[in-house]
Design an enzyme around this catalytic site. Structure first.
Site, mmCIF file in Angstrom:
data_model
loop_
_atom_site.group_PDB
_atom_site.id
_atom_site.type_symbol
_atom_site.label_atom_id
_atom_site.label_comp_id
_atom_site.label_asym_id
_atom_site.label_seq_id
_atom_site.Cartn_x
_atom_site.Cartn_y
_atom_site.Cartn_z
ATOM 1 N N ARG A 6 39.870 37.496 52.838
ATOM 2 C CA ARG A 6 40.144 37.704 51.421
ATOM 3 C C ARG A 6 41.383 36.949 50.978
ATOM 4 N NH1 ARG A 6 41.325 43.843 52.991
ATOM 5 N NH2 ARG A 6 43.059 43.372 54.320
ATOM 6 N N ARG A 62 30.997 23.713 44.830
ATOM 7 C CA ARG A 62 30.132 22.526 44.761
ATOM 8 C C ARG A 62 30.876 21.271 45.203
ATOM 9 N NH1 ARG A 62 28.149 23.933 38.772
ATOM 10 N NH2 ARG A 62 26.953 25.794 39.274
ATOM 11 N N CYS A 74 30.074 35.577 41.109
ATOM 12 C CA CYS A 74 31.313 35.894 40.392
ATOM 13 C C CYS A 74 31.112 37.219 39.666
ATOM 14 C CB CYS A 74 31.642 34.826 39.351
ATOM 15 S SG CYS A 74 32.028 33.221 40.038
ATOM 16 N N GLU A 77 36.446 42.256 37.451
ATOM 17 C CA GLU A 77 37.020 43.456 38.057
ATOM 18 C C GLU A 77 37.094 44.599 37.050
ATOM 19 O OE1 GLU A 77 40.808 42.565 39.783
ATOM 20 O OE2 GLU A 77 39.959 41.061 41.112
ATOM 21 N N ARG A 89 40.295 36.638 42.618
ATOM 22 C CA ARG A 89 40.215 37.092 44.010
ATOM 23 C C ARG A 89 38.955 36.523 44.638
ATOM 24 N NH1 ARG A 89 42.924 42.836 44.488
ATOM 25 N NH2 ARG A 89 43.650 43.124 42.381
ATOM 26 N N TYR A 107 47.305 35.230 49.839
ATOM 27 C CA TYR A 107 47.680 35.736 48.514
ATOM 28 C C TYR A 107 48.738 34.784 47.984
ATOM 29 C CZ TYR A 107 44.871 39.754 49.490
ATOM 30 O OH TYR A 107 43.800 40.558 49.764
ATOM 31 N N ARG A 115 49.304 42.040 48.147
ATOM 32 C CA ARG A 115 49.304 42.328 49.580
ATOM 33 C C ARG A 115 50.372 41.495 50.280
ATOM 34 N NH1 ARG A 115 45.166 45.142 52.266
ATOM 35 N NH2 ARG A 115 46.771 45.111 53.861
#
Length: 123
Positions: A6, A62, A74, A77, A89, A107, A115
């Site tokens: 992530r 791409r 996609c 949130e 994210r 991050y 984080r």
């Protein structure tokens, strides 16, 4: 072994150029830090905060050789009050022999606040 890798990055403003450049930077960091080959990627999930509407972050994949067949989606949130604005994210689901503690998450920019314990370098 399947692992989730992530990361997150913020943008300065909601325009197509900023969204795509930041998304590309984030994915490049994750690919190079974890030595990811597209053949080992099951899926890529991008999410954006509700103030990011200028472009689909997934569009940048791409530009990466061999990534055309990787499933990408996609989503927006949940608009939680006080959440970090202008944030993109990503979650890559990858087949790897790397131990969970050895996975390198990223991050970047102001997203380091999300984080700080998992941050690579912010150079």
């Amino acid at each position: 072994m399947v692992r989730g890798i992530r990361g997150a990055i913020t943008i300065k403003s909601n325009n197509e150029k900023d969204v795509l450049e930041a998304s590309k930077e984030l994915v490049q960091v994750l690919i190079s830090s974890n030595r990811i080959e597209p053949e080992n990627v099951a899926q890529v999930l991008f999410t954006v905060t509700e103030d990011v509407t200028a472009a689909f972050p997934a569009k940048v994949l791409r530009e990466f050789e061999g990534w055309s067949y990787v499933p990408v989606v996609c989503a927006q949130e949940i608009p939680v009050p006080g959440s970090l604005p202008l944030c993109i994210r990503v979650l890559l689901t990858v087949n790897t022999d790397v131990k969970q503690k050895e996975v390198k998450h990223a991050y970047l920019r102001d997203a380091v606040k999300l984080r700080p314990d998992l941050t690579l370098t912010n150079e």
